[in-house]
Design a protein around this motif. Structure first.
Motif, PDB file in Angstrom:
ATOM      1  N   LYS A  98       0.834  -1.211   0.000  1.00 43.85           N
ATOM      2  CA  LYS A  98       0.000   0.000   0.000  1.00 43.85           C
ATOM      3  C   LYS A  98       0.868   1.260   0.000  1.00 43.85           C
ATOM      4  CE  LYS A  98      -3.548   2.371   2.711  1.00 43.85           C
ATOM      5  NZ  LYS A  98      -4.313   2.355   3.972  1.00 43.85           N
ATOM      6  N   GLY A  99       1.928   1.259   0.781  1.00 53.00           N
ATOM      7  CA  GLY A  99       2.750   2.446   0.928  1.00 53.00           C
ATOM      8  C   GLY A  99       3.759   2.685  -0.170  1.00 53.00           C
ATOM      9  N   PHE A 100       4.268   1.615  -0.792  1.00 54.45           N
ATOM     10  CA  PHE A 100       5.404   1.775  -1.702  1.00 54.45           C
ATOM     11  C   PHE A 100       5.189   1.218  -3.112  1.00 54.45           C
ATOM     12  CE2 PHE A 100       7.175   1.495   2.634  1.00 54.45           C
ATOM     13  CZ  PHE A 100       7.757   2.756   2.718  1.00 54.45           C
ATOM     14  N   GLU A 101       4.004   0.712  -3.421  1.00 55.93           N
ATOM     15  CA  GLU A 101       3.774   0.082  -4.725  1.00 55.93           C
ATOM     16  C   GLU A 101       4.076   1.027  -5.884  1.00 55.93           C
ATOM     17  OE1 GLU A 101       0.438  -2.636  -7.061  1.00 55.93           O
ATOM     18  OE2 GLU A 101      -0.157  -1.547  -5.252  1.00 55.93           O
ATOM     19  N   ASP A 102       3.597   2.245  -5.819  1.00 55.65           N
ATOM     20  CA  ASP A 102       3.839   3.191  -6.916  1.00 55.65           C
ATOM     21  C   ASP A 102       5.335   3.461  -7.087  1.00 55.65           C
ATOM     22  OD1 ASP A 102       1.126   3.396  -7.432  1.00 55.65           O
ATOM     23  OD2 ASP A 102       0.875   5.259  -6.302  1.00 55.65           O
ATOM     24  N   GLY A 103       6.031   3.687  -5.994  1.00 48.17           N
ATOM     25  CA  GLY A 103       7.463   3.965  -6.064  1.00 48.17           C
ATOM     26  C   GLY A 103       8.268   2.788  -6.562  1.00 48.17           C
ATOM     27  N   ALA A 104       7.853   1.581  -6.190  1.00 50.05           N
ATOM     28  CA  ALA A 104       8.589   0.373  -6.580  1.00 50.05           C
ATOM     29  C   ALA A 104       8.473   0.070  -8.071  1.00 50.05           C
ATOM     30  CB  ALA A 104       8.099  -0.821  -5.760  1.00 50.05           C
ATOM     31  N   GLN A 105       7.516   0.688  -8.734  1.00 50.81           N
ATOM     32  CA  GLN A 105       7.350   0.459 -10.166  1.00 50.81           C
ATOM     33  C   GLN A 105       8.314   1.294 -11.004  1.00 50.81           C
ATOM     34  OE1 GLN A 105       3.158   1.032 -10.884  1.00 50.81           O
ATOM     35  NE2 GLN A 105       2.623  -0.695  -9.595  1.00 50.81           N
ATOM     36  N   GLY A 106       8.988   2.252 -10.379  1.00 51.29           N
ATOM     37  CA  GLY A 106       9.949   3.093 -11.084  1.00 51.29           C
ATOM     38  C   GLY A 106      11.369   2.766 -10.670  1.00 51.29           C
ATOM     39  N   LYS A 107      12.226   3.778 -10.751  1.00 48.57           N
ATOM     40  CA  LYS A 107      13.632   3.605 -10.392  1.00 48.57           C
ATOM     41  C   LYS A 107      13.767   3.458  -8.879  1.00 48.57           C
ATOM     42  CE  LYS A 107      18.150   5.797 -10.629  1.00 48.57           C
ATOM     43  NZ  LYS A 107      18.901   7.006 -10.994  1.00 48.57           N
ATOM     44  N   VAL A 108      14.495   2.414  -8.460  1.00 44.21           N
ATOM     45  CA  VAL A 108      14.737   2.144  -7.041  1.00 44.21           C
ATOM     46  C   VAL A 108      16.228   1.880  -6.860  1.00 44.21           C
ATOM     47  CG1 VAL A 108      14.227   0.640  -5.069  1.00 44.21           C
ATOM     48  CG2 VAL A 108      12.440   1.099  -6.770  1.00 44.21           C
ATOM     49  N   THR A 109      16.796   2.498  -5.825  1.00 43.66           N
ATOM     50  CA  THR A 109      18.174   2.214  -5.457  1.00 43.66           C
ATOM     51  C   THR A 109      18.173   1.543  -4.098  1.00 43.66           C
ATOM     52  OG1 THR A 109      19.035   4.106  -6.691  1.00 43.66           O
ATOM     53  CG2 THR A 109      20.454   3.204  -4.965  1.00 43.66           C
ATOM     54  N   ALA A 110      18.902   0.454  -3.991  1.00 42.86           N
ATOM     55  CA  ALA A 110      19.071  -0.259  -2.723  1.00 42.86           C
ATOM     56  C   ALA A 110      20.468   0.034  -2.205  1.00 42.86           C
ATOM     57  CB  ALA A 110      18.877  -1.755  -2.919  1.00 42.86           C
ATOM     58  N   ASP A 111      20.534   0.610  -1.010  1.00 44.55           N
ATOM     59  CA  ASP A 111      21.802   0.927  -0.369  1.00 44.55           C
ATOM     60  C   ASP A 111      22.033  -0.107   0.726  1.00 44.55           C
ATOM     61  OD1 ASP A 111      24.094   2.207   0.526  1.00 44.55           O
ATOM     62  OD2 ASP A 111      23.155   4.181   0.663  1.00 44.55           O
ATOM     63  N   PHE A 112      23.027  -0.965   0.548  1.00 43.04           N
ATOM     64  CA  PHE A 112      23.314  -2.062   1.469  1.00 43.04           C
ATOM     65  C   PHE A 112      24.341  -1.610   2.497  1.00 43.04           C
ATOM     66  CE2 PHE A 112      21.532  -4.063  -2.187  1.00 43.04           C
ATOM     67  CZ  PHE A 112      20.878  -5.188  -1.720  1.00 43.04           C
ATOM     68  N   TYR A 113      23.992  -1.772   3.759  1.00 42.73           N
ATOM     69  CA  TYR A 113      24.877  -1.384   4.855  1.00 42.73           C
ATOM     70  C   TYR A 113      25.441  -2.614   5.544  1.00 42.73           C
ATOM     71  CZ  TYR A 113      23.426   3.410   4.329  1.00 42.73           C
ATOM     72  OH  TYR A 113      23.216   4.661   3.820  1.00 42.73           O
ATOM     73  N   ASP A 114      26.570  -2.458   6.149  1.00 40.05           N
ATOM     74  CA  ASP A 114      27.256  -3.518   6.878  1.00 40.05           C
ATOM     75  C   ASP A 114      27.648  -4.643   5.913  1.00 40.05           C
ATOM     76  OD1 ASP A 114      26.814  -2.125   9.328  1.00 40.05           O
ATOM     77  OD2 ASP A 114      24.808  -2.983   9.419  1.00 40.05           O
ATOM     78  N   GLY A 115      28.336  -5.612   6.416  1.00 38.73           N
ATOM     79  CA  GLY A 115      28.712  -6.764   5.606  1.00 38.73           C
ATOM     80  C   GLY A 115      27.521  -7.695   5.456  1.00 38.73           C
ATOM     81  N   GLY A 116      27.422  -8.326   4.335  1.00 33.96           N
ATOM     82  CA  GLY A 116      26.287  -9.201   4.073  1.00 33.96           C
ATOM     83  C   GLY A 116      26.574 -10.663   4.330  1.00 33.96           C
TER      84      GLY A 116
END
Length: 181
Positions: A98-116
Motif C-alpha cells: 500500500k505504501g510503496f507500490e507506486d514507487g517500486a514500479q519506477g527507479k529504485v536504489t538499494a543501499d546495502f549497509y554492513d557486511g552481508g
C-alpha cells in the motif's frame, strides 16, 4: 588444430550441453526456477545498487521490490523471517505494498549497509515518489545463501512507511549504519 585440442573442445561442449539439458545450468532454488527469476528481472526496472550485498541479500532485495511493485502481498509475505508470525508478516506486506507500490514500479536504489555475511540493513530509495524505506534481513536457519529472509513486524501503517531518521538523503551516504550508532 591438434587432435587432442579438438577432443578437449568437444568434451567441453558436451559437458555444457549435459549441464543445460539436466537443468544444472538453470540456477533453480527454493523460491522458484532460474527461468522465473530471469523473467521477473526482465519485467522490472533494474535495481540500482550501492554498498556490498551478498548474492543472496541482493536477490532477496530484488524480489522484495518486485513483489511490492506487482502488489503481490502473499509472495512478499513469503520472504519473512521465521520469527515474524503470520499475522505480523501479512500486515507488514499489506502496508509495504500500500505504501510503496507506486514507487517500486519506477527507479529504485538499494543501499546495502554492513557486511552481508549473516545480517544486512538495506535502505530503499524510491526515486519517483521520493520515499525512503529501511528494512533488515538475515540468514534464517541453516539454509545457506538462499536462506535470506526479511524481518516483517511493521503492523502499523505509519511505522511501516516512516522514513528512517538516520538514513542519508541520497543513496551512497556515509557508510555502515552500525558505524554511526
Amino acid at each position: 588444430m591438434t587432435r587432442t585440442k579438438r577432443a578437449c573442445g568437444a568434451a567441453a561442449a558436451l559437458a555444457l550441453a549435459v549441464l543445460a539439458l539436466s537443468g544444472c545450468g538453470d540456477s533453480a532454488d527454493a523460491r522458484g526456477s532460474g527461468a522465473a527469476y530471469e523473467q521477473a528481472y526482465a519485467n522490472h526496472e533494474p535495481l540500482h545498487v550501492v554498498g556490498y550485498p551478498s548474492t543472496g541479500s541482493l536477490r532477496l532485495t530484488q524480489e522484495l521490490v518486485w513483489h511490492i511493485a506487482d502488489g503481490k502481498t502473499d509472495d512478499l509475505r513469503s520472504l519473512a523471517t521465521g520469527d515474524s508470525d503470520d499475522s505480523q508478516s501479512t500486515k507488514t506486506a499489506r502496508n509495504w505494498v500500500k505504501g510503496f507500490e507506486d514507487g517500486a514500479q519506477g527507479k529504485v536504489t538499494a543501499d546495502f549497509y554492513d557486511g552481508g555475511s549473516e545480517r544486512q540493513v538495506v535502505v530503499l530509495y524510491f526515486h519517483d515518489t521520493k520515499q525512503v524505506k529501511e528494512f533488515s534481513m538475515r540468514l534464517d536457519g541453516d539454509a545457506g545463501e538462499d536462506g535470506w529472509k526479511v524481518l516483517m513486524k511493521e503492523t502499523d501503517f505509519k511505522d511501516a512507511t516512516r522514513k528512517p531518521a538516520w538514513a542519508p538523503k541520497a543513496p551512497g551516504g556515509t557508510g555502515s549504519k552500525s558505524s554511526r550508532h
